[in-house]
Design an enzyme around this catalytic site. Structure first.
Site, PDB file in Angstrom:
ATOM      1  N   LYS A 277       0.850  -1.192   0.000  1.00 41.79           N
ATOM      2  CA  LYS A 277       0.000   0.000   0.000  1.00 41.79           C
ATOM      3  C   LYS A 277       0.887   1.245   0.000  1.00 41.79           C
ATOM      4  CE  LYS A 277      -4.322   1.634   2.054  1.00 41.79           C
ATOM      5  NZ  LYS A 277      -5.382   1.372   3.040  1.00 41.79           N
ATOM      6  N   GLU A 362     -19.044  -4.573  11.497  1.00 36.00           N
ATOM      7  CA  GLU A 362     -19.899  -3.755  12.356  1.00 36.00           C
ATOM      8  C   GLU A 362     -20.943  -4.578  13.105  1.00 36.00           C
ATOM      9  OE1 GLU A 362     -18.059  -1.202   9.269  1.00 36.00           O
ATOM     10  OE2 GLU A 362     -19.200  -3.079   9.183  1.00 36.00           O
ATOM     11  N   ARG A 390     -25.073  -0.965   8.608  1.00 34.75           N
ATOM     12  CA  ARG A 390     -24.917  -2.393   8.323  1.00 34.75           C
ATOM     13  C   ARG A 390     -25.324  -3.256   9.522  1.00 34.75           C
ATOM     14  NH1 ARG A 390     -20.369  -2.860   4.279  1.00 34.75           N
ATOM     15  NH2 ARG A 390     -19.652  -4.720   5.358  1.00 34.75           N
TER      16      ARG A 390
END
Length: 617
Positions: A277, A362, A390
């Site tokens: 990354k 979540e 969610r």
């Protein structure tokens, strides 16, 4: 420049293989230059340049389909599909989205923005393809961070039953937004060390394929033994999904070979690629979380072009949480892979035993918080508004049904701007209000955020404190009445028009009041504080001197604060009526928050004009 030769989908196929590294470097330079001005998701895109190039070389777009999990890593894909000239408008109102959009290009086959959805969507496309009798390739690209989400595992379980081709590319950079966590992270760490298997899979196979096919078949028959020896666990193979890798995610030619091999398999295939990354930009390599979503920056050192000089709401939340942690050893902080973004990094460093990162999960985080509360602790779950939705069922069934004292610190509530439809936090007041036992607050400024968090932690019931993205408002410092359950805070009291403003809209309401007074209209300003329960006593009393109540909220009108006020006035037949200032029943596109306020008619001038039109002034 090689990038000048790429103006439409498929042009990359004309680039010679030996020039792929040069093209990758040009793409990185292009992205760094453009995003240094516009801001955007830099680190994730720098890490997937070669991976995206390989997909575009190996596939036939738009016939073949690529589904990007979350979607923030799609910038190279947009470059390679003829959208190079639109990067100056990236994430701006009316400009190019920072996520895949079907309305932008026929090569964007599925809109994404949230985590862990790509495998489910990919399976659906595979089923649609096979029912139609088509023959295109479907590829889902998912990061290792997204594999912490339960939806991905539900889909993998379903993918194991496939008897038709479907490719999943696992982009493994050890990160989601923050570092990846949990058992899958440890498993992938073990796979990364399996160099023996990687070399066997590709070097030996390539050398023997033509010269000794019988030996190749023998290796294939014995593959499970080899894999069990060299690759610990073999989670994917044990599920029934063919596993290829790990593969260097910055070797375009190698990945093209892997994709072409995977296309031959009549079942689900995972290609495990290793990427870095932030690759190619030293500040992003050193601080990938900081450059996940970055504001405009200086290329020479990566520092912000416009450094913050005032605290934002996340800074205030961070400070208050650390103080609460010091005062009360029952306070626990929970995040879903957003320790940096929500401001919990300091709490994690100070109280590591009372900090939990649940990963991008979540639903699990909410029920975990419920368990902590049932065990006698005071969990505070810090989560972005658009991600909390969610976990609706878990909030309702596991927290509210049991009336457990979980605090939801709802970050990025309201309009967030540049990330667009999938990230606007404009539904939480509506869906949280449907739940019995829930109590919802919204602070007008930074001091009130502190007061509300302290109040919420002392409650013995579910509560939510929702606050916006950006600089914390420091106005109205002198108005700091103690927080009382379900009570609003009158700030300026006159008559005729009463502005009932929720949270961040108090600041705008101040300006509305000034405009109205300049036009000779008397106006009260009230800080609503509580969205559930609303202060019915005050509304009843104020209806004797105010004919018009103007409710102001950064939430959709349906199910919001304004509807509650209107219902109370109607049910009690009060001699007053309501003008709702809220977001209409639609998804809100990307753009600056100020621009979106204007377009939605929620800026001070527009609101004041609507009020004057309403009263015939």
């Amino acid at each position: 420049m090689l990038l000048d030769q790429i103006n439409k989908t498929g042009d990359i196929k004309d680039i010679p293989k030996n020039q792929y590294p040069e093209l990758a470097q040009e793409i990185r330079e292009f992205l760094i230059n453009k995003l240094s001005v516009t801001g955007g998701h830099l680190a994730s895109n720098l890490g997937t340049v070669e991976l995206t190039m390989a997909l575009h070389v190996a596939l036939d777009l738009p016939k073949d389909k690529i589904i990007w999990d979350v979607g923030h890593q799609c910038y190279t894909h947009k470059l390679l599909t003829g959208r190079k000239d639109q990067f100056d408008t990236l994430r701006q109102y009316g400009g190019m989205s920072g996520f895949p959009k079907r309305c932008e290009s026929d090569t964007d086959c599925f809109d994404t923005g949230h985590s862990s959805t790509s495998i489910s969507a990919g399976l659906g496309m595979v089923k649609a393809r096979d029912l139609k009798g088509d023959d295109y390739t479907v590829v889902s690209v998912i990061g290792d961070g997204s594999l912490t989400g339960g939806l991905a595992y539900e889909a993998l379980n379903n993918a194991a039953k496939l008897e038709t081709n479907y490719i999943i590319i696992l982009n493994d950079n050890e990160m989601s937004i923050s570092e990846s966590v949990g058992g899958m992270r440890r498993y992938l760490d073990s796979v990364r060390t399996a160099e023996g298997y990687l070399n066997l899979k590709w070097d030996v196979y390539e050398q023997l394929r033509n010269s000794n096919p019988k030996m190749v078949n023998g290796i294939r028959r014995a593959k499970n033994s080899f894999k069990q020896l060299f690759v610990p666990g073999m989670v994917f193979e044990n599920l029934g999904i063919t596993y290829l890798g790990p593969i260097d995610g910055h070797d375009t030619v190698g990945m093209v070979k892997a994709i072409n091999e995977a296309k031959k398999v009549k079942k689900a295939v995972i290609i495990h690629v290793m990427t870095k990354k932030g690759k190619g930009f030293e500040p992003a390599e050193r601080h990938p979380a900081r450059f996940h979503g970055t504001e405009p920056f200086l290329i020479e050192n990566g520092l912000p072009r416009n450094p913050r000089t005032t605290a934002n709401y996340q800074d205030i939340f961070s400070t208050v949480m650390c103080k609460l942690g010091a005062r009360n050893d029952k306070v626990v902080a929970i995040t879903a892979a957003m320790a940096d973004g929500t401001g919990l990094k300091r709490f994690r460093n100070m109280y590591p035993d009372r900090f939990v990162d649940a990963g991008i999960a979540e639903e699990h985080a909410v029920t975990f918080a419920a368990g902590m509360a049932a065990g006698g602790y005071k969990p505070v779950f810090a989560v972005y508004s658009s991600f909390l939705q969610r976990a609706y069922d878990q909030i309702l069934e596991d927290v509210c049904l049991q009336n457990l004292p979980v605090v939801f610190a709802i970050d990025r509530a309201g309009l967030v701007g540049s990330d667009g439809e999938t990230h606007q936090g404009i539904f939480d007041l509506s869906y949280m209000s449907t739940m019995p036992n829930m109590h919802i607050m919204a602070p007008k400024n930074k001091w009130e955020l502190s007061d509300m968090l302290k109040f919420a932690v002392e409650l013995d019931c579910p509560s939510a404190v929702r606050y916006p993205r950006g600089n914390a408002y420091s106005g109205l410092q002198d108005f700091r009445a103690p927080i009382e359950m379900g009570k609003c805070e009158p700030i300026y009291e006159e008559k005729d028009v009463c502005l009932l403003a929720v949270g961040s809209m108090v600041k705008i309401a101040e300006k509305v009041r000034e405009i109205l007074k300049e036009n000779g209209i008397k106006c009260s300003l009230v800080n609503a504080r509580f969205v559930k329960p609303i202060d019915t006593d005050y509304i009843h009393m104020a209806s004797k001197t105010h004919k018009l109540f103007v409710t102001m909220e950064e939430n959709v009108a349906t199910g919001g604060y304004g509807e509650k006020v209107r219902q109370y006035i109607d049910d009690n037949r009060l001699d007053a009526y309501v003008l709702q200032i809220a977001i209409p029943d639609k998804f809100v596109t990307h753009g600056s928050v100020d621009k979106l306020y204007k377009e939605l008619g929620m800026d001070a001038e527009s609101v004041a004009q609507r009020i004057m039109d309403e009263i015939g002034k």
